[in-house]
Design a protein around this motif. Sequence first.
Motif, short mmCIF file in Angstrom:
data_model
loop_
_atom_site.label_atom_id
_atom_site.label_comp_id
_atom_site.label_asym_id
_atom_site.label_seq_id
_atom_site.Cartn_x
_atom_site.Cartn_y
_atom_site.Cartn_z
N ALA A 1 0.71 -1.36 -0.02
CA ALA A 1 0.00 -0.07 -0.11
C ALA A 1 0.79 1.27 -0.04
O ALA A 1 0.24 2.40 -0.61
CB ALA A 1 -1.04 0.03 1.04
N VAL A 2 1.98 1.38 0.77
CA VAL A 2 2.83 2.44 0.63
C VAL A 2 3.43 2.66 -0.53
O VAL A 2 3.57 3.78 -1.14
CB VAL A 2 4.03 2.35 1.77
CG1 VAL A 2 4.98 3.36 1.75
CG2 VAL A 2 3.26 2.16 3.23
N LYS A 3 4.05 1.66 -1.05
CA LYS A 3 4.49 1.60 -2.54
C LYS A 3 3.64 2.17 -3.49
O LYS A 3 4.09 2.97 -4.59
CB LYS A 3 5.35 0.46 -2.97
CG LYS A 3 6.45 -0.13 -2.05
CD LYS A 3 7.13 -1.31 -2.51
CE LYS A 3 8.37 -1.69 -1.83
NZ LYS A 3 9.00 -2.86 -2.17
N GLN A 4 2.54 1.72 -3.52
CA GLN A 4 1.24 2.15 -4.50
C GLN A 4 1.17 3.61 -4.46
O GLN A 4 0.99 4.28 -5.16
CB GLN A 4 0.04 1.48 -4.06
CG GLN A 4 -1.00 1.88 -5.23
CD GLN A 4 -2.16 0.91 -4.95
OE1 GLN A 4 -2.48 0.11 -4.16
NE2 GLN A 4 -3.31 1.16 -5.94
N ALA B 1 5.82 -3.49 12.95
CA ALA B 1 6.00 -2.35 12.20
C ALA B 1 7.09 -1.81 11.68
O ALA B 1 7.29 -1.26 10.72
CB ALA B 1 5.32 -1.22 13.23
N TYR B 2 8.18 -2.02 12.29
CA TYR B 2 9.73 -1.78 12.07
C TYR B 2 9.96 -2.65 10.85
O TYR B 2 10.43 -2.20 9.93
CB TYR B 2 10.57 -1.72 13.31
CG TYR B 2 11.83 -1.39 12.61
CD1 TYR B 2 12.38 -0.33 12.70
CD2 TYR B 2 12.77 -2.75 12.33
CE1 TYR B 2 13.65 -0.13 12.24
CE2 TYR B 2 14.14 -2.27 11.99
CZ TYR B 2 14.55 -0.99 11.88
OH TYR B 2 15.74 -0.86 11.33
N ALA B 3 9.65 -3.85 11.07
CA ALA B 3 10.04 -4.68 10.14
C ALA B 3 9.30 -4.47 8.65
O ALA B 3 10.06 -4.51 7.51
CB ALA B 3 9.91 -6.22 10.38
N LYS B 4 8.36 -3.89 8.51
CA LYS B 4 7.18 -3.65 7.41
C LYS B 4 7.99 -2.30 6.94
O LYS B 4 8.09 -1.89 5.70
CB LYS B 4 6.02 -3.42 7.62
CG LYS B 4 5.04 -4.81 7.95
CD LYS B 4 5.11 -5.70 6.93
CE LYS B 4 4.62 -6.90 7.29
NZ LYS B 4 3.30 -6.77 7.94
N SER B 5 8.29 -1.36 7.86
CA SER B 5 8.84 -0.07 7.44
C SER B 5 10.19 -0.15 6.43
O SER B 5 10.17 0.72 5.80
CB SER B 5 9.17 0.86 8.70
OG SER B 5 7.83 1.07 9.23
N VAL B 6 11.02 -0.70 6.85
CA VAL B 6 12.32 -0.97 6.25
C VAL B 6 12.14 -1.42 4.84
O VAL B 6 13.09 -1.31 4.07
CB VAL B 6 13.12 -1.44 7.18
CG1 VAL B 6 13.74 -0.56 8.36
CG2 VAL B 6 12.87 -3.05 7.17
N LYS B 7 10.84 -1.91 4.68
CA LYS B 7 10.62 -2.69 3.33
C LYS B 7 9.89 -1.70 2.31
O LYS B 7 9.80 -1.98 1.06
CB LYS B 7 9.75 -3.78 3.46
CG LYS B 7 10.37 -5.05 4.06
CD LYS B 7 9.65 -6.32 4.33
CE LYS B 7 10.27 -7.45 4.94
NZ LYS B 7 9.31 -8.72 5.02
N CYS B 8 9.65 -0.49 2.95
CA CYS B 8 9.05 0.47 2.12
C CYS B 8 9.57 1.94 2.31
O CYS B 8 8.99 2.89 2.28
CB CYS B 8 7.44 0.45 2.23
SG CYS B 8 6.89 0.63 4.18
#
Length: 327
Positions: free
Chosen positions: A201-204, A222-229
């Motif tokens: 969703a962030v990338k979109q 939340a941190y793990a997802k953050s560094v992927k976007c």
Amino acid sequence: MKAWRVHENGEPREVMRLEEVPDPVAGPGELLLRVRAANVNFPDALLCRGHYQVRPPLPFTPGVEICGEVVAVGEGAEAEIGARVLAQPPVPAGGFAEFALADATTVRPAPQGLDDAEAAALHIGYQTGWFGLHRRAHLQAGETLLVHAAAGGVGSAAVQLGKAAGATVIGVVGGPDKARTARELGCDVVIDRRSEDIVAAVKQATGGRGADVVYDPVGGDAYAKSVKCIAFEGRVLVVGFASGVVPSPALNHALVKNYSVVGLHWGLYNTHDPGAVATCHEELTKLAEQGAIKPLVSERVPFDRAADAVQRVADGTTTGRIVVTPN
């Protein structure tokens, strides 16, 4: 006076007791304040559990943030009787009481545009957000800010401050009710982590670029997802670990993707740069008077229900801020 006291560590609802205690007296450099409203913060729950970085002696009174009225001035202190102020009463004599003491040099005027409950919820959350976004992450107008727990007390402050700074704000929440709140706060994009893929969703929303700044008071997943976007030259701002999980950053990943992991311990500014805290309060007061920021107070609970309020904040079931007010 009446005060909530903790005699043993445990869950707030079980260990907080309403008791009669001697009235406090203002000592040298102190102000005696009548508590008009006390904001409930997550550290209050951690103090009850014995998990906070500072462990006060037992028994103690939690309540780290209040709006109060000056009723007495200690020797060497300066204040106007009747003035409405913001204060952080130091534990073991915190703010879940009818009266509290505060160091006169740390007390700030309450913004006129905020009522007692809103003023009580301003100082810690918005100072944290302002220092995090401006001093640590250097958020710029036109950048994209990703805020986790955007409908919570800490996150809602970051959303408003991000919008005031001219950023595009993406808010992450859990559930449709909190999604509605995040939209009302001004989030340009809202992601429900329970039903949506945060990274996708962030990338979109950013055309594949990612978020320039991530405001993370949650930690864990939340941190793990953050560094992927995170965007090129992005900044992940570590504010807290409400999830209870402290992540272990992969520094090779930060190197390869060229982003920064930035920590924020706002309380240190009170020691290392108190002038900056005063300047921040002036800026927050201006923003409040302009209507750009206003603490999201979802509930005003009576004094005799303070323990239940702290428990619900500890359980993560609340939206915005819960403020304890006199019966």
